[in-house]
Design a protein around this motif. Sequence first.
Motif, PDB file in Angstrom:
ATOM      1  N   LEU A   1       0.837  -1.191   0.000  1.00  0.00           N
ATOM      2  CA  LEU A   1       0.000   0.000   0.000  1.00  0.00           C
ATOM      3  C   LEU A   1       0.879   1.251   0.000  1.00  0.00           C
ATOM      4  O   LEU A   1       0.658   2.182  -0.772  1.00  0.00           O
ATOM      5  CB  LEU A   1      -0.924  -0.023   1.230  1.00  0.00           C
ATOM      6  CG  LEU A   1      -1.912   1.119   1.303  1.00  0.00           C
ATOM      7  CD1 LEU A   1      -2.962   0.970   0.197  1.00  0.00           C
ATOM      8  CD2 LEU A   1      -2.640   1.143   2.657  1.00  0.00           C
ATOM      9  N   ARG A   2       1.924   1.227   0.873  1.00  0.00           N
ATOM     10  CA  ARG A   2       2.826   2.388   0.947  1.00  0.00           C
ATOM     11  C   ARG A   2       3.533   2.592  -0.401  1.00  0.00           C
ATOM     12  O   ARG A   2       3.636   3.699  -0.904  1.00  0.00           O
ATOM     13  CB  ARG A   2       3.859   2.139   2.049  1.00  0.00           C
ATOM     14  CG  ARG A   2       4.297   3.383   2.719  1.00  0.00           C
ATOM     15  CD  ARG A   2       5.044   3.235   4.030  1.00  0.00           C
ATOM     16  NE  ARG A   2       5.851   2.059   4.191  1.00  0.00           N
ATOM     17  CZ  ARG A   2       5.774   1.236   5.229  1.00  0.00           C
ATOM     18  NH1 ARG A   2       4.922   1.459   6.179  1.00  0.00           N
ATOM     19  NH2 ARG A   2       6.558   0.182   5.315  1.00  0.00           N
ATOM     20  N   ASP A   3       3.988   1.487  -1.012  1.00  0.00           N
ATOM     21  CA  ASP A   3       4.741   1.595  -2.269  1.00  0.00           C
ATOM     22  C   ASP A   3       3.857   2.009  -3.451  1.00  0.00           C
ATOM     23  O   ASP A   3       4.306   2.718  -4.341  1.00  0.00           O
ATOM     24  CB  ASP A   3       5.429   0.261  -2.612  1.00  0.00           C
ATOM     25  CG  ASP A   3       6.606  -0.057  -1.688  1.00  0.00           C
ATOM     26  OD1 ASP A   3       7.016   0.840  -0.928  1.00  0.00           O
ATOM     27  OD2 ASP A   3       7.097  -1.197  -1.724  1.00  0.00           O
ATOM     28  N   SER A   4       2.592   1.536  -3.446  1.00  0.00           N
ATOM     29  CA  SER A   4       1.791   1.832  -4.640  1.00  0.00           C
ATOM     30  C   SER A   4       0.965   3.109  -4.501  1.00  0.00           C
ATOM     31  O   SER A   4       0.454   3.623  -5.495  1.00  0.00           O
ATOM     32  CB  SER A   4       0.914   0.646  -5.020  1.00  0.00           C
ATOM     33  OG  SER A   4       0.166   0.256  -3.923  1.00  0.00           O
ATOM     34  N   SER A   5       0.848   3.634  -3.270  1.00  0.00           N
ATOM     35  CA  SER A   5       0.020   4.831  -3.122  1.00  0.00           C
ATOM     36  C   SER A   5       0.848   6.099  -2.942  1.00  0.00           C
ATOM     37  O   SER A   5       0.288   7.180  -2.830  1.00  0.00           O
ATOM     38  CB  SER A   5      -0.942   4.672  -1.942  1.00  0.00           C
ATOM     39  OG  SER A   5      -0.200   4.522  -0.765  1.00  0.00           O
ATOM     40  N   ARG A   6       2.180   5.971  -2.905  1.00  0.00           N
ATOM     41  CA  ARG A   6       2.962   7.183  -2.668  1.00  0.00           C
ATOM     42  C   ARG A   6       2.902   8.092  -3.901  1.00  0.00           C
ATOM     43  O   ARG A   6       2.688   7.625  -5.028  1.00  0.00           O
ATOM     44  CB  ARG A   6       4.411   6.837  -2.302  1.00  0.00           C
ATOM     45  CG  ARG A   6       5.176   6.216  -3.411  1.00  0.00           C
ATOM     46  CD  ARG A   6       6.605   5.867  -3.016  1.00  0.00           C
ATOM     47  NE  ARG A   6       7.216   5.121  -4.080  1.00  0.00           N
ATOM     48  CZ  ARG A   6       7.986   4.065  -3.918  1.00  0.00           C
ATOM     49  NH1 ARG A   6       8.281   3.612  -2.724  1.00  0.00           N
ATOM     50  NH2 ARG A   6       8.501   3.450  -4.967  1.00  0.00           N
ATOM     51  N   ALA A   7       3.108   9.394  -3.634  1.00  0.00           N
ATOM     52  CA  ALA A   7       2.946  10.379  -4.700  1.00  0.00           C
ATOM     53  C   ALA A   7       4.046  10.275  -5.757  1.00  0.00           C
ATOM     54  O   ALA A   7       3.786  10.447  -6.949  1.00  0.00           O
ATOM     55  CB  ALA A   7       2.942  11.777  -4.089  1.00  0.00           C
ATOM     56  N   VAL A   8       5.277   9.991  -5.326  1.00  0.00           N
ATOM     57  CA  VAL A   8       6.360   9.915  -6.314  1.00  0.00           C
ATOM     58  C   VAL A   8       6.730   8.480  -6.609  1.00  0.00           C
ATOM     59  O   VAL A   8       6.815   7.649  -5.711  1.00  0.00           O
ATOM     60  CB  VAL A   8       7.664  10.637  -5.841  1.00  0.00           C
ATOM     61  CG1 VAL A   8       7.565  12.118  -6.043  1.00  0.00           C
ATOM     62  CG2 VAL A   8       7.986  10.282  -4.414  1.00  0.00           C
ATOM     63  N   SER A   9       6.959   8.200  -7.882  1.00  0.00           N
ATOM     64  CA  SER A   9       7.386   6.871  -8.320  1.00  0.00           C
ATOM     65  C   SER A   9       6.600   5.732  -7.678  1.00  0.00           C
ATOM     66  O   SER A   9       7.185   4.827  -7.103  1.00  0.00           O
ATOM     67  CB  SER A   9       8.869   6.654  -7.993  1.00  0.00           C
ATOM     68  OG  SER A   9       9.663   7.599  -8.612  1.00  0.00           O
ATOM     69  N   PRO A  10       5.275   5.769  -7.740  1.00  0.00           N
ATOM     70  CA  PRO A  10       4.540   4.648  -7.147  1.00  0.00           C
ATOM     71  C   PRO A  10       4.825   3.352  -7.908  1.00  0.00           C
ATOM     72  O   PRO A  10       5.300   3.393  -9.052  1.00  0.00           O
ATOM     73  CB  PRO A  10       3.077   5.065  -7.314  1.00  0.00           C
ATOM     74  CG  PRO A  10       3.079   6.024  -8.433  1.00  0.00           C
ATOM     75  CD  PRO A  10       4.409   6.722  -8.417  1.00  0.00           C
ATOM     76  N   LEU A  11       4.555   2.235  -7.222  1.00  0.00           N
ATOM     77  CA  LEU A  11       4.788   0.934  -7.847  1.00  0.00           C
ATOM     78  C   LEU A  11       3.681   0.632  -8.850  1.00  0.00           C
ATOM     79  O   LEU A  11       2.598   0.192  -8.466  1.00  0.00           O
ATOM     80  CB  LEU A  11       4.815  -0.145  -6.751  1.00  0.00           C
ATOM     81  CG  LEU A  11       4.899  -1.587  -7.225  1.00  0.00           C
ATOM     82  CD1 LEU A  11       6.228  -1.859  -7.911  1.00  0.00           C
ATOM     83  CD2 LEU A  11       4.722  -2.537  -6.058  1.00  0.00           C
ATOM     84  N   VAL A  12       3.926   0.921 -10.105  1.00  0.00           N
ATOM     85  CA  VAL A  12       2.971   0.601 -11.177  1.00  0.00           C
ATOM     86  C   VAL A  12       3.768   0.127 -12.391  1.00  0.00           C
ATOM     87  O   VAL A  12       4.894   0.569 -12.593  1.00  0.00           O
ATOM     88  CB  VAL A  12       2.130   1.834 -11.634  1.00  0.00           C
ATOM     89  CG1 VAL A  12       1.066   2.189 -10.638  1.00  0.00           C
ATOM     90  CG2 VAL A  12       3.014   3.025 -11.950  1.00  0.00           C
TER      91      VAL A  12
END
Length: 225
Positions: free
Chosen positions: A182-193
């Motif tokens: 959740l932290r990795d994919s919802s962060r504003a910069v460089s999200p995990l996508v």
Amino acid sequence: MTVPVITVDGPSGSGKGTIGHRLADHLGWHLLDSGALYRVTGQACLQQGVDWQDEPAVAQVARNLDVHFESAPTGEVLVILAGEDVSRVIRTEEGGRGASTVAALPSVRDALLSRQREFAQAPGLVADGRDMGTVVFPAAQCKIFLTASAEERAERRYKQLIAKGESVSLPRLLEDIEERDLRDSSRAVSPLVPAEDAFVIDSTARNIDEVFAEVLEKVGEKALI
Ligand code: C5P
């Protein structure tokens, strides 16, 4: 000359570390383990008494990171921080928490950007991480995005830790993985996508040889082998 780059992104436990290593060995190319740079940054903060949330101070630590990678005779890659072997300590659950906390800070990501790009050296680079295909190497010749269900990834991590003799709880690991996702994919910069032009490969219920064969097929399609 443009150095060819293959990016392997995905969440923890998706198999990208193993696949990245195998691919780099297979091709005889360099390997960038970008997660290790975030883990080392978290560790350096602990050593220097810097709070993981203190963005300017963490960015300063990241800019001045005295880190290098060494190959041990066993083939294992050692991570050396200011002369000290931190390979094991950065791989603990706390190391993972530190990494994903500092990785959410934009100026820390910025500080590590050019350092990561310097790994692109002939004959080629396999870059393993979360934003290799989207941000660090957007022009990479081949982009792979590995996924697997959170349950499967927790199970893999559980087996690894049990094999190392550590006592762990599977539900706790699953919770940690879901929190980190959740932290990795919802962060504003460089999200995990996945990058738009990435091949997305689901490794749930498939063994590493099957996944590696599919990755090689994709690399072949891009005429890199
Ligand atoms: O890949 P690894 O599990 O070692 O990465 C540790 C943490 O570092 C990840 O959970 C993620 O928060 C962060 N990371 C990142 N961008 C990368 C690689 C890792 O944000 N390219």
